[in-house]
Every structure is written in structure tokens, then in C-alpha cells.
Design a protein around this motif. Structure first.
Motif, PDB file in Angstrom:
ATOM      1  N   ILE A  97       1.577  -2.154   9.226  1.00  0.00           N
ATOM      2  CA  ILE A  97       1.854  -2.286   7.786  1.00  0.00           C
ATOM      3  C   ILE A  97       1.067  -1.305   6.920  1.00  0.00           C
ATOM      4  CG2 ILE A  97       2.609  -4.690   7.996  1.00  0.00           C
ATOM      5  CD1 ILE A  97      -0.030  -5.514   6.656  1.00  0.00           C
ATOM      6  N   SER A  98       0.188  -0.504   7.528  1.00  0.00           N
ATOM      7  CA  SER A  98      -0.591   0.461   6.731  1.00  0.00           C
ATOM      8  C   SER A  98       0.305   1.521   6.084  1.00  0.00           C
ATOM      9  CB  SER A  98      -1.668   1.116   7.595  1.00  0.00           C
ATOM     10  OG  SER A  98      -1.061   1.928   8.575  1.00  0.00           O
ATOM     11  N   LYS A  99       1.541   1.613   6.532  1.00  0.00           N
ATOM     12  CA  LYS A  99       2.462   2.630   5.983  1.00  0.00           C
ATOM     13  C   LYS A  99       3.366   2.061   4.892  1.00  0.00           C
ATOM     14  CE  LYS A  99       2.852   5.044  10.424  1.00  0.00           C
ATOM     15  NZ  LYS A  99       1.899   4.184  11.176  1.00  0.00           N
ATOM     16  N   TYR A 100       3.152   0.833   4.471  1.00  0.00           N
ATOM     17  CA  TYR A 100       4.132   0.167   3.600  1.00  0.00           C
ATOM     18  C   TYR A 100       3.527  -0.462   2.346  1.00  0.00           C
ATOM     19  CZ  TYR A 100       7.259   0.129   7.681  1.00  0.00           C
ATOM     20  OH  TYR A 100       8.045   0.469   8.743  1.00  0.00           O
ATOM     21  N   HIS A 101       4.390  -0.551   1.325  1.00  0.00           N
ATOM     22  CA  HIS A 101       4.179  -1.517   0.254  1.00  0.00           C
ATOM     23  C   HIS A 101       4.724  -2.832   0.827  1.00  0.00           C
ATOM     24  CE1 HIS A 101       3.103   1.148  -3.022  1.00  0.00           C
ATOM     25  NE2 HIS A 101       4.162   1.910  -2.794  1.00  0.00           N
ATOM     26  N   VAL A 102       3.860  -3.788   1.064  1.00  0.00           N
ATOM     27  CA  VAL A 102       4.302  -5.049   1.677  1.00  0.00           C
ATOM     28  C   VAL A 102       4.584  -6.089   0.589  1.00  0.00           C
ATOM     29  CG1 VAL A 102       3.537  -7.001   3.106  1.00  0.00           C
ATOM     30  CG2 VAL A 102       3.125  -4.649   3.870  1.00  0.00           C
ATOM     31  N   ILE A 103       5.729  -6.738   0.713  1.00  0.00           N
ATOM     32  CA  ILE A 103       6.043  -7.878  -0.161  1.00  0.00           C
ATOM     33  C   ILE A 103       6.302  -9.087   0.733  1.00  0.00           C
ATOM     34  CG2 ILE A 103       7.550  -8.811  -1.958  1.00  0.00           C
ATOM     35  CD1 ILE A 103       8.252  -5.908  -2.725  1.00  0.00           C
ATOM     36  N   ILE A 104       5.424 -10.060   0.642  1.00  0.00           N
ATOM     37  CA  ILE A 104       5.599 -11.288   1.425  1.00  0.00           C
ATOM     38  C   ILE A 104       6.646 -12.155   0.719  1.00  0.00           C
ATOM     39  CG2 ILE A 104       4.473 -13.394   2.249  1.00  0.00           C
ATOM     40  CD1 ILE A 104       1.836 -11.832   2.313  1.00  0.00           C
TER      41      ILE A 104
END
Ligand code: IMP
Ligand code: MG
Length: 184
Positions: A97-104
Motif C-alpha cells: 500500500i506504500s504506492k497508494y492513496h488508501v481509502i478504507i
């Protein structure tokens, strides 16, 4: 649940709290908000299973910018309709996930324990950014301080079913959110 007793099953659907149309309108607006925040770097929607699968399916189709989907299974243990306060990650993401804008993407925040634990864990993996969107929020039930970045509906302290949310694994397939009748 006496799954062969259809009348009992139906009688436990006490009343509709949020209609299909209300859900659809709120999701459209949230999809637009998420799409507007896109800055060219990839978005990863992380669905917390099982409860958020219906919300995820509609939300991802309301997003008009590139996004990927990931799944995690977090189980909060229940005694009937009351949280027992134990959260376990039973299936983890496959993405780095270090490569992403994460939305839970979550169905409901109740005591706050599930998301508190999931967010803590995902932060250690250093996503570009981390946000939480929840379909429902029951702020009066918090046991740990936790705020979602986006909450589509705030509801009172009722146990609810439908649109992915279950009671004893049933009712996830209702197309609306209903109050569950615990007295029957
Ligand atoms: P929390 O950890 O107490 O915030 O609870 C989160 C999880 O409990 C949610 O993801 C749901 O799966 C479940 N949950 C909490 N309240 C309800 C409810 O009213 N109906 C169905 N499931 C619920
Ligand atoms: Mg859930």
C-alpha cells in the motif's frame, strides 16, 4: 435463526431506516468527492469484509477516476447483537500500500474498535495517504475515539441490517438499511 421460518425472518425486519434511493444519492455524492480528490496517483479502495461488500460495489461504480480494489477481512466478535470487543484480521491485503492513496471502505462504525485496529495496522505500511469512508456511523456507541473522514449516514443506537450488514449472517441481501427487531 430459524432459517426455515420465513415469517419470523420477515417479522424481524422492523422498519426501513434508509431507503435504496437515499443510499444511492449519498453514494453518488461521495463518489464525486473521491473522484475530485484524485491527484494522478493511484487510489486503492480497501473493503473491510464482509459487511462492506455491497457498499463497495456501488461506491466504486460512482468513482470516475482510476482506482484499484483490495479486500481485508476483520472480524469483530459478537454476543448476539453486542460487540465482544475482540478484533481479528482473518484475511490481509495483497497490495503493497506504500504506492497508494488508501481509502478504507467500511459498512458501519459502532464501538470504533475494528477501524481503530485496522487503521493502526495500515499506517505502519506507510500509504501515500489514508482515509476512511463509512456508510453508517453510530457515534453514541463509541468505546474508542474514532472519526471517519466521510460518513454517509449517522444513525441512532439501533442494531441495523441490510445492504451488506447482517444479523447472524442473514439479511445482507436486503437492498435497504432496516432496523432489526431484537424482541422476536
Ligand atoms: P466496531 O468495531 O464496534 O466499530 O464494529 C464494527 C463492525 O461491527 C462493523 O463492521 C459491523 O460488521 C458490525 N456491526 C456494528 N454495528 C452493527 C449493526 O448495527 N448491524 C450489523 N453489524 C454491526
Ligand atoms: Mg464490518
Amino acid at each position: 435463526m430459524e432459517e426455515n421460518n420465513i415469517e419470523l425472518y420477515q417479522s424481524r425486519i422492523k422498519r426501513v431506516l434508509i431507503t435504496q434511493d437515499e443510499i444511492a444519492a449519498a453514494i453518488k455524492e461521495t463518489g464525486e468527492k473521491i473522484s475530485a480528490s484524485y491527484d494522478g496517483r493511484p487510489i486503492l479502495l480497501v473493503s473491510i469484509l464482509k459487511g462492506s461488500f455491497v457498499f463497495l460495489a456501488d461506491l466504486c461504480r460512482a468513482i470516475t477516476v482510476p482506482c484499484e480494489i483490495g479486500f481485508m477481512c476483520a472480524k469483530s466478535y459478537y454476543n448476539g447483537t453486542v460487540s465482544a470487543g475482540v478484533v481479528k484480521i482473518t484475511m490481509d491485503l495483497e497490495q503493497d500500500i506504500s504506492k497508494y492513496h488508501v481509502i478504507i471502505v467500511e459498512d458501519i462504525i459502532d464501538t470504533g474498535r475494528t477501524l481503530n485496529d485496522v487503521v493502526k495496522l495500515l499506517k505502519t505500511r506507510k500509504p501515500i495517504s489514508l482515509k476512511v469512508v463509512t456508510l453508517l456511523d453510530k457515534p453514541s456507541r463509541r468505546k474508542v475515539a474514532f472519526e471517519a473522514d466521510m460518513a454517509l449516514f449517522t444513525i441512532p443506537d439501533h442494531f441495523v441490517i441490510g445492504y451488506g450488514l447482517d444479523c447472524g449472517e442473514y439479511y445482507r441481501n436486503l437492498p435497504y438499511i432496516a432496523e432489526y427487531d431484537e424482541t422476536k
